[in-house]
Design a protein around this motif. Structure first.
Motif, PDB file in Angstrom:
ATOM      1  N   VAL A 149      -5.012  13.309  -3.317  1.00 51.53           N
ATOM      2  CA  VAL A 149      -4.383  12.266  -2.508  1.00 51.53           C
ATOM      3  C   VAL A 149      -5.035  10.938  -2.878  1.00 51.53           C
ATOM      4  CG1 VAL A 149      -3.854  11.422  -0.187  1.00 51.53           C
ATOM      5  CG2 VAL A 149      -4.004  13.893  -0.618  1.00 51.53           C
ATOM      6  N   GLY A 150      -4.225   9.899  -2.993  1.00 52.08           N
ATOM      7  CA  GLY A 150      -4.774   8.582  -3.273  1.00 52.08           C
ATOM      8  C   GLY A 150      -3.913   7.491  -2.664  1.00 52.08           C
ATOM      9  N   THR A 151      -4.544   6.380  -2.296  1.00 52.69           N
ATOM     10  CA  THR A 151      -3.814   5.230  -1.757  1.00 52.69           C
ATOM     11  C   THR A 151      -3.941   4.069  -2.722  1.00 52.69           C
ATOM     12  OG1 THR A 151      -4.149   5.910   0.527  1.00 52.69           O
ATOM     13  CG2 THR A 151      -3.592   3.599   0.149  1.00 52.69           C
ATOM     14  N   TYR A 152      -2.781   3.606  -3.182  1.00 52.51           N
ATOM     15  CA  TYR A 152      -2.745   2.471  -4.093  1.00 52.51           C
ATOM     16  C   TYR A 152      -2.301   1.239  -3.313  1.00 52.51           C
ATOM     17  CZ  TYR A 152      -1.151  -0.811  -7.580  1.00 52.51           C
ATOM     18  OH  TYR A 152      -0.971  -1.949  -8.309  1.00 52.51           O
ATOM     19  N   THR A 153      -3.085   0.155  -3.399  1.00 51.52           N
ATOM     20  CA  THR A 153      -2.735  -1.110  -2.750  1.00 51.52           C
ATOM     21  C   THR A 153      -2.726  -2.200  -3.803  1.00 51.52           C
ATOM     22  OG1 THR A 153      -3.821  -0.379  -0.711  1.00 51.52           O
ATOM     23  CG2 THR A 153      -3.312  -2.737  -0.917  1.00 51.52           C
ATOM     24  N   TYR A 154      -1.558  -2.730  -4.080  1.00 57.05           N
ATOM     25  CA  TYR A 154      -1.420  -3.708  -5.166  1.00 57.05           C
ATOM     26  C   TYR A 154      -2.172  -4.998  -4.849  1.00 57.05           C
ATOM     27  CZ  TYR A 154       0.729  -7.060  -8.341  1.00 57.05           C
ATOM     28  OH  TYR A 154       0.949  -8.038  -9.294  1.00 57.05           O
ATOM     29  N   SER A 155      -2.985  -5.440  -5.827  1.00 57.22           N
ATOM     30  CA  SER A 155      -3.663  -6.733  -5.674  1.00 57.22           C
ATOM     31  C   SER A 155      -3.493  -7.587  -6.921  1.00 57.22           C
ATOM     32  CB  SER A 155      -5.158  -6.518  -5.406  1.00 57.22           C
ATOM     33  OG  SER A 155      -5.806  -5.994  -6.550  1.00 57.22           O
ATOM     34  N   ALA A 204       0.841  -1.194   0.000  1.00 60.91           N
ATOM     35  CA  ALA A 204       0.000   0.000   0.000  1.00 60.91           C
ATOM     36  C   ALA A 204       0.879   1.248   0.000  1.00 60.91           C
ATOM     37  CB  ALA A 204      -0.913   0.013   1.218  1.00 60.91           C
ATOM     38  N   PHE A 205       0.549   2.202  -0.867  1.00 57.23           N
ATOM     39  CA  PHE A 205       1.308   3.440  -1.009  1.00 57.23           C
ATOM     40  C   PHE A 205       0.316   4.600  -1.093  1.00 57.23           C
ATOM     41  CE2 PHE A 205       3.682  -0.031  -2.769  1.00 57.23           C
ATOM     42  CZ  PHE A 205       5.001   0.198  -2.413  1.00 57.23           C
ATOM     43  N   THR A 206       0.492   5.596  -0.233  1.00 58.10           N
ATOM     44  CA  THR A 206      -0.321   6.808  -0.285  1.00 58.10           C
ATOM     45  C   THR A 206       0.488   7.888  -0.989  1.00 58.10           C
ATOM     46  OG1 THR A 206      -1.525   6.239   1.720  1.00 58.10           O
ATOM     47  CG2 THR A 206      -1.565   8.547   1.038  1.00 58.10           C
ATOM     48  N   ILE A 207      -0.096   8.446  -2.067  1.00 57.24           N
ATOM     49  CA  ILE A 207       0.650   9.354  -2.938  1.00 57.24           C
ATOM     50  C   ILE A 207      -0.076  10.700  -3.005  1.00 57.24           C
ATOM     51  CG2 ILE A 207       1.502   9.726  -5.288  1.00 57.24           C
ATOM     52  CD1 ILE A 207       1.639   6.696  -5.597  1.00 57.24           C
ATOM     53  N   THR A 208       0.687  11.763  -2.828  1.00 60.25           N
ATOM     54  CA  THR A 208       0.192  13.130  -2.993  1.00 60.25           C
ATOM     55  C   THR A 208       1.032  13.792  -4.075  1.00 60.25           C
ATOM     56  OG1 THR A 208      -0.382  13.239  -0.637  1.00 60.25           O
ATOM     57  CG2 THR A 208      -0.277  15.325  -1.847  1.00 60.25           C
ATOM     58  N   PRO A 209       0.530  13.926  -5.313  1.00 60.75           N
ATOM     59  CA  PRO A 209       1.328  14.542  -6.379  1.00 60.75           C
ATOM     60  C   PRO A 209       1.754  15.957  -6.015  1.00 60.75           C
ATOM     61  CG  PRO A 209      -0.573  13.419  -7.304  1.00 60.75           C
ATOM     62  CD  PRO A 209      -0.766  13.432  -5.817  1.00 60.75           C
ATOM     63  N   ALA A 210       2.981  16.295  -6.383  1.00 56.70           N
ATOM     64  CA  ALA A 210       3.485  17.647  -6.150  1.00 56.70           C
ATOM     65  C   ALA A 210       2.629  18.658  -6.909  1.00 56.70           C
ATOM     66  CB  ALA A 210       4.941  17.741  -6.594  1.00 56.70           C
ATOM     67  N   ALA A 211       2.604  19.892  -6.409  1.00 56.86           N
ATOM     68  CA  ALA A 211       1.761  20.925  -7.021  1.00 56.86           C
ATOM     69  C   ALA A 211       2.228  21.283  -8.428  1.00 56.86           C
ATOM     70  CB  ALA A 211       1.749  22.176  -6.142  1.00 56.86           C
ATOM     71  N   ALA A 212       3.550  21.291  -8.655  1.00 58.09           N
ATOM     72  CA  ALA A 212       4.104  21.640  -9.965  1.00 58.09           C
ATOM     73  C   ALA A 212       4.328  20.381 -10.788  1.00 58.09           C
ATOM     74  CB  ALA A 212       5.416  22.397  -9.806  1.00 58.09           C
ATOM     75  N   ALA A 213       3.953  20.433 -12.057  1.00 56.18           N
ATOM     76  CA  ALA A 213       4.080  19.261 -12.928  1.00 56.18           C
ATOM     77  C   ALA A 213       5.522  18.765 -12.994  1.00 56.18           C
ATOM     78  CB  ALA A 213       3.566  19.595 -14.324  1.00 56.18           C
ATOM     79  N   LYS A 261      -4.611  -2.369 -11.646  1.00 55.02           N
ATOM     80  CA  LYS A 261      -6.057  -2.226 -11.549  1.00 55.02           C
ATOM     81  C   LYS A 261      -6.466  -0.853 -11.011  1.00 55.02           C
ATOM     82  CE  LYS A 261      -6.731  -7.149 -10.466  1.00 55.02           C
ATOM     83  NZ  LYS A 261      -7.213  -8.093  -9.422  1.00 55.02           N
ATOM     84  N   PHE A 262      -7.478  -0.269 -11.652  1.00 61.11           N
ATOM     85  CA  PHE A 262      -8.039   0.981 -11.148  1.00 61.11           C
ATOM     86  C   PHE A 262      -8.650   0.769  -9.763  1.00 61.11           C
ATOM     87  CE2 PHE A 262     -11.722   3.791 -10.615  1.00 61.11           C
ATOM     88  CZ  PHE A 262     -11.092   5.030 -10.674  1.00 61.11           C
ATOM     89  N   GLU A 263      -9.236  -0.401  -9.549  1.00 63.16           N
ATOM     90  CA  GLU A 263      -9.889  -0.680  -8.267  1.00 63.16           C
ATOM     91  C   GLU A 263      -8.907  -0.677  -7.100  1.00 63.16           C
ATOM     92  OE1 GLU A 263     -10.148  -2.474 -10.981  1.00 63.16           O
ATOM     93  OE2 GLU A 263     -12.199  -1.999 -11.616  1.00 63.16           O
ATOM     94  N   ASP A 264      -7.610  -0.836  -7.391  1.00 67.25           N
ATOM     95  CA  ASP A 264      -6.611  -0.823  -6.320  1.00 67.25           C
ATOM     96  C   ASP A 264      -6.400   0.573  -5.734  1.00 67.25           C
ATOM     97  OD1 ASP A 264      -6.335  -3.508  -6.610  1.00 67.25           O
ATOM     98  OD2 ASP A 264      -4.367  -3.461  -7.555  1.00 67.25           O
ATOM     99  N   TRP A 265      -6.898   1.589  -6.430  1.00 67.71           N
ATOM    100  CA  TRP A 265      -6.910   2.933  -5.844  1.00 67.71           C
ATOM    101  C   TRP A 265      -8.188   3.056  -5.011  1.00 67.71           C
ATOM    102  CZ3 TRP A 265      -3.042   6.368  -5.813  1.00 67.71           C
ATOM    103  CH2 TRP A 265      -1.984   6.153  -6.699  1.00 67.71           C
TER     104      TRP A 265
END
Length: 487
Positions: free
Chosen positions: A211-217, A123-132, A235-239
């Motif tokens: 913010v999103g949490t990805y958990t590999y399944s 499981a990984f919680t990711i917050t993309p940086a504000a600048a591309a 999988k999209f459902e893993d988010w």
């Protein structure tokens, strides 16, 4: 939508110790028994995407469990780096077990986005940086059931072109196929209107989960099919957990777009949380309320193109106040992991205001009413000028225009009622004189048009001027009586 698969370099993540170190120490210690990996890497162009060079420069992390038993850790998260020749190995060597297989889980990322991860989980919680430019590319790989003596399948996509690597994983290393867990979004700008020049400052994509949490399944092909490259996505459902609402901006360097400019991508694609977009065809309420759906927006100024360029949107200068913020709503689609979405914005449309400008909740186009056009075009009817042969009252110095129907002959004018010495313009005559106007032409039937201007009446009393027109051929006589008021 075309799919893109890449590999990521690693940023610093703390390692967790694991009791499996003791188990590892009991395995065979010959160099040929060490575990190594051979990831597949696609070359890409974006600086912050991972390609063969960046992965070889920074490596990735791997942890291993006993096959089909995720709770039985074989070795903890460990950095594997390029050996300069053909494989990725770890400084703290790990060796194949004498019996049984291993499942491997690997991940890598780069950039400055915030990624939190509890060691030895998927499981990984990711917050993309504000600048591309600061956003990271995050990838995950998994391969199961590998053993030291497992036969290296000749059809394995990681074999060399000659197909000669058909021996076991202990000899040739384990193939890893990384897949993107995030979505990539490129924005292109163009202007299809040759009459406009559009200057663009900043471009923003927004109303998105931040913010999103990805958990590999597993992958879309199943957890046992993870060796096949270019065939499955994560999988999209893993988010399973997404939150926040925000936007991401990058500079467009005040570029001027004309109809001669091809659709041009912004300098840096966005790397964002996979999510289901919402769209909006209306504002959320009355005047002053905000747009509340996924959008691309830009700070723009628009000029008419011609001998002299004039602003129709915005003004001179580069302060934010010299630009108008134009907004384009996005379709309500789902961004999937591993997909590259390309949006082309035609600036000629002008976009919409980002807040409501009136009480109508419908979106307000910026250029609506700006283009000069004519919608109600009418033509006046003819003014009627009805002249009666007979008695008519004229003011001082008035003119009379009429038509006389004539036969094919000359015709003469006899004028009475003039004061001695007065004349009528167009006919040189005096009181009681009979004349033959030059415009009276013999031998032509039809209508003779004439215009006479009566002189000013200076007698102080009304007077009547009589004009008698006689056709010499018919003879036909027409009498016109003009009554003029006195001065």
């Amino acid at each position: 939508m075309k799919k893109f698969f890449f590999f990521a370099a690693i940023a610093a993540i703390g390692l967790a110790s694991c009791s499996s170190d003791e188990t590892i120490a009991s395995q065979a210690t010959s160099e040929s028994n060490t575990i190594s990996f051979r990831p597949l890497v696609k070359n890409v162009t974006r600086a912050t995407d991972i390609d063969a060079t960046t992965l070889q420069g920074s490596g990735f992390k791997v942890f291993a469990t006993l096959t089909a038993d995720f709770s039985s850790m074989y070795f903890p998260e460990t950095d594997f780096t390029w050996d300069g020749t053909s494989s990725y190995t770890s400084s703290n060597k790990y060796y194949w077990p004498s019996t049984g297989g291993l499942d491997f889980y690997a991940y890598a990322y780069n950039g400055s986005s915030t990624i939190s991860h509890e060691a030895l989980t998927k499981a990984f919680t990711i917050t993309p940086a504000a600048a591309a430019a600061d956003q990271c590319d995050f990838v995950f790989a998994n391969t199961n059931g590998k053993t030291k003596t497992g036969t290296y399948d000749p059809t394995d996509p990681y074999n060399d072109e000659s197909g000669s690597k058909t021996s076991n994983y202990g000899t040739n290393g384990v193939p890893l196929n990384f897949r993107h867990a995030l979505s990539k979004v490129t924005v292109k700008l163009k202007n299809s209107n040759s009459n406009l020049k559009v200057i663009v400052k900043n471009v923003t994509i927004g109303y998105l989960n931040t913010v999103g949490t990805y958990t590999y399944s597993g992958s879309t092909g199943g957890q046992g099919s993870t060796d096949t490259k270019d065939a499955q996505n994560l999988k999209f459902e893993d988010w399973g957990s997404k939150s926040g609402t925000g936007s991401y901006t990058q500079l467009a360097s005040t570029t001027a777009y004309t109809s001669a400019t091809d659709a041009t991508p912004l300098p840096t694609p966005f790397i964002l949380i996979p999510q289901a977009l919402t769209t909006a065809t209306r504002y959320s309420g009355a005047s002053g309320t905000a747009f509340n759906g996924a959008y691309i927006k830009a700070q723009i100024k628009i000029k008419n193109v011609g001998a002299t360029e004039t602003y129709i949107v915005g003004s001179d200068g580069d302060a934010d106040g010299n630009y108008e913020t134009a907004l384009w709503p996005l379709q309500a689609i789902t961004w999937n992991p591993g997909y590259h979405y390309i949006y082309t914005v035609d600036l000629a449309g002008g976009g919409y205001y980002e807040v409501n400008h009136d009480d109508d909740p419908g979106l307000d186009p910026i250029l609506e009413g700006s283009e000069i056009k004519f919608v109600t075009v009418t033509v006046d009817g003819w003014d009627e000028a009805n002249y009666t042969v007979g008695n008519m009252v004229y003011a001082q110095g008035a003119s009379y225009t009429g038509n006389i129907v004539k036969a094919a002959g000359y015709y003469t004018f006899t004028i009475t009622g003039l004061t001695s010495g007065e004349t009528i313009s167009g006919v040189t005559t005096t009181e009681g004189t009979t004349v033959t106007p030059t415009s009276g032409t013999a031998g032509t039937d039809g209508t003779f048009s004439f215009s006479l201007t009566a002189p000013e009446n200076t007698t102080g009393a009304d007077r009547t001027i009589t004009i008698t027109v006689t056709d010499s051929n018919a003879p036909t006589t027409t009498t016109i009586t003009l009554t003029q008021a006195g001065s």
